[in-house]
Design a protein around this motif. Structure first.
Motif, PDB file in Angstrom:
ATOM      1  N   THR A 183       0.837  -1.129  -0.177  1.00 58.48           N
ATOM      2  CA  THR A 183       0.111   0.050  -0.135  1.00 58.48           C
ATOM      3  C   THR A 183       0.968   1.269   0.043  1.00 58.48           C
ATOM      4  O   THR A 183       1.987   1.044   0.324  1.00 58.48           O
ATOM      5  CB  THR A 183      -0.680   0.069   1.222  1.00 58.48           C
ATOM      6  N   SER A 184       0.228   2.376  -0.264  1.00 61.95           N
ATOM      7  CA  SER A 184       1.158   3.520  -0.477  1.00 61.95           C
ATOM      8  C   SER A 184       1.644   3.900   1.047  1.00 61.95           C
ATOM      9  O   SER A 184       2.818   4.526   1.358  1.00 61.95           O
ATOM     10  CB  SER A 184       0.285   4.684  -0.961  1.00 61.95           C
ATOM     11  N   GLN A 185       0.767   3.600   2.040  1.00 63.55           N
ATOM     12  CA  GLN A 185       1.126   3.718   3.384  1.00 63.55           C
ATOM     13  C   GLN A 185       2.473   2.864   3.832  1.00 63.55           C
ATOM     14  O   GLN A 185       3.238   3.394   4.496  1.00 63.55           O
ATOM     15  CB  GLN A 185       0.001   3.575   4.394  1.00 63.55           C
ATOM     16  N   GLN A 188       5.448   4.294   2.047  1.00 62.10           N
ATOM     17  CA  GLN A 188       5.957   5.337   2.761  1.00 62.10           C
ATOM     18  C   GLN A 188       6.792   5.048   3.930  1.00 62.10           C
ATOM     19  O   GLN A 188       7.659   5.747   3.962  1.00 62.10           O
ATOM     20  CB  GLN A 188       4.763   6.451   2.843  1.00 62.10           C
ATOM     21  N   ASN A 222      -1.315   2.403 -10.039  1.00 62.00           N
ATOM     22  CA  ASN A 222      -1.282   2.771  -8.684  1.00 62.00           C
ATOM     23  C   ASN A 222      -0.045   3.726  -8.683  1.00 62.00           C
ATOM     24  O   ASN A 222       0.353   4.125  -7.384  1.00 62.00           O
ATOM     25  CB  ASN A 222      -0.913   1.467  -7.898  1.00 62.00           C
ATOM     26  N   ARG A 224       0.369   6.772  -9.471  1.00 64.08           N
ATOM     27  CA  ARG A 224       0.135   7.944  -9.026  1.00 64.08           C
ATOM     28  C   ARG A 224       0.136   8.134  -7.389  1.00 64.08           C
ATOM     29  O   ARG A 224       0.707   8.907  -6.659  1.00 64.08           O
ATOM     30  CB  ARG A 224      -1.197   8.699  -9.565  1.00 64.08           C
ATOM     31  N   GLU A 225      -0.549   7.456  -6.882  1.00 61.91           N
ATOM     32  CA  GLU A 225      -0.627   7.286  -5.293  1.00 61.91           C
ATOM     33  C   GLU A 225       0.556   7.054  -4.616  1.00 61.91           C
ATOM     34  O   GLU A 225       0.726   7.519  -3.794  1.00 61.91           O
ATOM     35  CB  GLU A 225      -1.773   6.048  -5.019  1.00 61.91           C
ATOM     36  N   SER A 228       2.986   9.959  -4.947  1.00 62.49           N
ATOM     37  CA  SER A 228       2.429  11.147  -4.007  1.00 62.49           C
ATOM     38  C   SER A 228       2.999  11.121  -2.536  1.00 62.49           C
ATOM     39  O   SER A 228       2.791  12.066  -1.934  1.00 62.49           O
ATOM     40  CB  SER A 228       0.748  11.063  -4.013  1.00 62.49           C
ATOM     41  N   GLN A 229       3.478   9.954  -2.161  1.00 59.46           N
ATOM     42  CA  GLN A 229       3.901   9.617  -0.888  1.00 59.46           C
ATOM     43  C   GLN A 229       5.221  10.802  -0.702  1.00 59.46           C
ATOM     44  O   GLN A 229       6.243  10.859  -1.623  1.00 59.46           O
ATOM     45  CB  GLN A 229       4.380   8.414  -0.346  1.00 59.46           C
ATOM     46  N   SER A 253       2.843  10.053 -13.889  1.00 58.48           N
ATOM     47  CA  SER A 253       2.144  10.123 -12.739  1.00 58.48           C
ATOM     48  C   SER A 253       2.596  11.160 -11.895  1.00 58.48           C
ATOM     49  O   SER A 253       1.842  11.570 -10.878  1.00 58.48           O
ATOM     50  CB  SER A 253       2.179   8.783 -12.044  1.00 58.48           C
TER      51      SER A 253
END
Length: 254
Positions: A183-185, A188, A222, A224-225, A228-229, A253
């Motif tokens: 996941t982006s989280q 990150q 996915n 872009r997301e 963005s982090q 992206s």
């Protein structure tokens, strides 16, 4: 300096003719649709294609030539191997080191990779140094300890000046070629941890300026997301790099 970067790792795919066609499509699409966005693009084809593909890339442009690996020695009786100096002589600028597949299938350990880093830097090339944990390591809640060991043993022996040339790629091994993506989280969290380790090993400025890529099944849907982090500076792209439209969309992206 820290930059946005997207690198395409073709792995052992494509014929020579297909590779030339793909890179022509990518260069045209990037020129038409990305322009002067400031995103640095690296294409890493198999060794036999490097010279010809490099000739298709515009000198001084934002698409650069990369290799997928190299030997740690400058020359010698190492049949089937390719040195960093050879890569430099055909226009290569970047070299991927420590990819999870090299670590797993070819048993490359941190000590060997530290030698390869030195060889790449001595040839004036820029390493993309890969780190990442297996599913078993993540499920055992040992991700951070494992990554810390990879960084300390494989990378943090470099001087400040040498380290300035390094790009790091975080590859969650459990998300490579599996269709799973962190996941982006999750991405990150790990990227921030890597940056914290850099600050401890070097200083805050080095941590701020180091480009850290995500390398686990990133795709046009996915990217872009992920990008963005705040601590994710781009991607080391596998399968999606073999499709000109998908690869271009990932670059866009940003």
């Amino acid at each position: 300096m820290r930059k946005n970067l997207v690198a395409g790792n073709w792995k052992m795919n494509m014929t020579y003719q297909d590779g030339l066609a793909l890179v022509s499509e990518i260069t045209n699409m990037v020129a038409d649709e990305v322009g002067g966005s400031g995103v640095e693009v690296v294409i890493c084809p198999p060794f036999p294609f490097l010279h010809s593909i490099g000739k298709l890339l515009t000198a001084g442009g934002n698409i650069h030539l990369g290799a997928q690996n190299c030997h740690q020695k400058e020359s010698g009786a190492f049949t089937g191997e390719v040195s960093a100096k050879m890569l430099q002589s055909v226009g290569v600028e970047y070299v991927i080191l420590g990819h999870s597949e090299r670590r797993q299938y070819f048993h490359e350990d941190n000590e060997l990779l530290s030698q390869k880093l030195k060889a790449v830097l001595a040839a004036g090339l820029k390493p993309i140094f890969c780190v990442g944990e297996s599913l078993e390591t993540r499920e055992a809640d040992e991700t951070f300890a494992y990554l810390e060991k990879q960084l300390k043993e494989g990378l943090f022996h470099l001087s400040n000046e040498e380290f300035d040339q390094v790009t790091i790629a975080y590859e969650p091994i459990w998300a490579i070629g599996t269709g799973k993506t962190a996941t982006s989280q999750q991405a990150q969290e790990v990227h921030a941890f890597i940056r914290e380790q850099i600050a401890r090993a070097y200083d805050a400025e080095a941590a701020l300026n180091t480009t850290i890529l995500y390398g686990g099944s990133a795709n046009a849907q996915n990217a872009r997301e992920l990008f963005s982090q705040p601590d994710v500076d781009g991607g080391l792209i596998g399968g999606a790099a073999l499709k000109s439209r998908d690869f271009t969309e990932i670059i866009k992206s940003f």
